[in-house]
Design an enzyme around this catalytic site. Structure first.
Site, short mmCIF file in Angstrom:
data_model
loop_
_atom_site.label_atom_id
_atom_site.label_comp_id
_atom_site.label_asym_id
_atom_site.label_seq_id
_atom_site.Cartn_x
_atom_site.Cartn_y
_atom_site.Cartn_z
N TYR A 1 0.81 -1.22 0.00
CA TYR A 1 0.00 0.00 0.00
C TYR A 1 0.84 1.27 0.00
O TYR A 1 0.29 2.37 -0.02
CB TYR A 1 -0.95 0.01 1.20
CG TYR A 1 -1.93 -1.14 1.16
CD1 TYR A 1 -2.97 -1.16 0.24
CD2 TYR A 1 -1.80 -2.21 2.03
CE1 TYR A 1 -3.86 -2.21 0.18
CE2 TYR A 1 -2.70 -3.28 1.98
CZ TYR A 1 -3.72 -3.27 1.06
OH TYR A 1 -4.59 -4.32 1.00
N HIS B 1 -4.76 6.14 -0.72
CA HIS B 1 -5.30 5.95 0.63
C HIS B 1 -4.24 6.20 1.71
O HIS B 1 -4.59 6.37 2.87
CB HIS B 1 -5.86 4.54 0.76
CG HIS B 1 -7.26 4.46 1.26
ND1 HIS B 1 -8.09 5.56 1.46
CD2 HIS B 1 -8.00 3.39 1.63
CE1 HIS B 1 -9.26 5.16 1.90
NE2 HIS B 1 -9.24 3.85 2.02
N ASN C 1 -10.01 0.97 7.61
CA ASN C 1 -11.38 0.90 8.10
C ASN C 1 -11.52 0.63 9.59
O ASN C 1 -12.62 0.68 10.13
CB ASN C 1 -12.17 -0.14 7.31
CG ASN C 1 -12.30 0.24 5.85
OD1 ASN C 1 -11.96 1.35 5.44
ND2 ASN C 1 -12.76 -0.69 5.04
N ASP D 1 -6.95 11.03 3.25
CA ASP D 1 -7.21 11.32 1.84
C ASP D 1 -8.64 11.79 1.64
O ASP D 1 -9.51 11.53 2.47
CB ASP D 1 -6.96 10.06 0.99
CG ASP D 1 -7.86 8.90 1.40
OD1 ASP D 1 -7.78 8.47 2.56
OD2 ASP D 1 -8.65 8.42 0.55
N ASN E 1 -14.32 5.80 5.29
CA ASN E 1 -14.48 4.72 6.27
C ASN E 1 -13.52 4.83 7.45
O ASN E 1 -13.86 4.42 8.56
CB ASN E 1 -14.37 3.36 5.60
CG ASN E 1 -15.58 3.06 4.73
OD1 ASN E 1 -16.68 3.54 5.02
ND2 ASN E 1 -15.38 2.30 3.68
#
Length: 188
Positions: free
Chosen positions: A14, A19, A66, A91, A112
């Site tokens: 990631y 994100h 999340n 973000d 989220n």
């Protein structure tokens, strides 16, 4: 004392995704303040230091986006930090690439990570710095978009945005959220 938490997803896959702009901003802020973000506790990687005359904790929750509220709540309880002194950097697909939007409180706006923090803190009354990542193309899935990387031509824009987010966080700690909002929300 302040907690400044950048939201993102852990693990290398990631790195540099849309994100993870919160993680990127925390890295810039850590360099700026000379804070090593290497301690592991409260489901986060974090470091303690100073911003001006204020104690700060820089945090990168390791719970995945999340579930960010689990880490934020644990750290807030342990250090006895009130929600108004918890600054979240995340973000925002509703802002153009590199644009900042600072708010003292508010809804999750479909994010989220923020939704989970609101749930765990039991309040929307915490400041946040939203970093624009651009609008998702209509034909693209939201998850694919936010977990995608920036095109080469936007990397410099985003590097400037991480620096601005770090500067905004310091201004919020030293001079208050109103001052940071007046300065940064007018740009772009």
């Amino acid at each position: 004392m302040y907690i400044i938490a950048g939201l993102g997803n852990p693990t290398r896959e990631y790195d540099k995704t849309r994100h993870n702009v919160g993680f990127e901003a925390i890295d810039v802020l850590a360099d700026k303040l000379g804070i090593r973000v290497t301690d592991k506790k409260h489901k986060a990687v974090y470091g303690l230091g100073m911003a001006g005359y204020q104690k700060v904790i820089l945090s990168k929750p390791q719970t995945y986006m999340n579930l960010s509220g689990e880490s934020i709540r644990s750290m807030a309880d342990f250090y006895k930090v009130e929600p108004e002194n918890i600054i979240i950097i995340c973000d925002d697909i509703n802002l153009t690439e590199g644009q900042l939007r600072i708010r003292k409180k508010g809804s999750a706006g479909g994010h989220n990570g923020l939704k989970n923090i609101i749930q765990h803190l039991g309040t929307q009354e915490f400041p946040r710095i939203r970093v624009g990542v651009g609008e998702k193309p209509k034909e693209m899935d939201l998850a694919d978009y936010v977990l995608g990387r920036f095109p080469k031509e936007q990397e410099m824009i985003m590097a400037d945005a991480y620096q601005a987010a770090a500067d905004a966080a310091v201004m919020m700690v030293e001079d208050g959220a109103d001052q940071a909002m007046n300065y940064f929300n007018r740009k772009k």
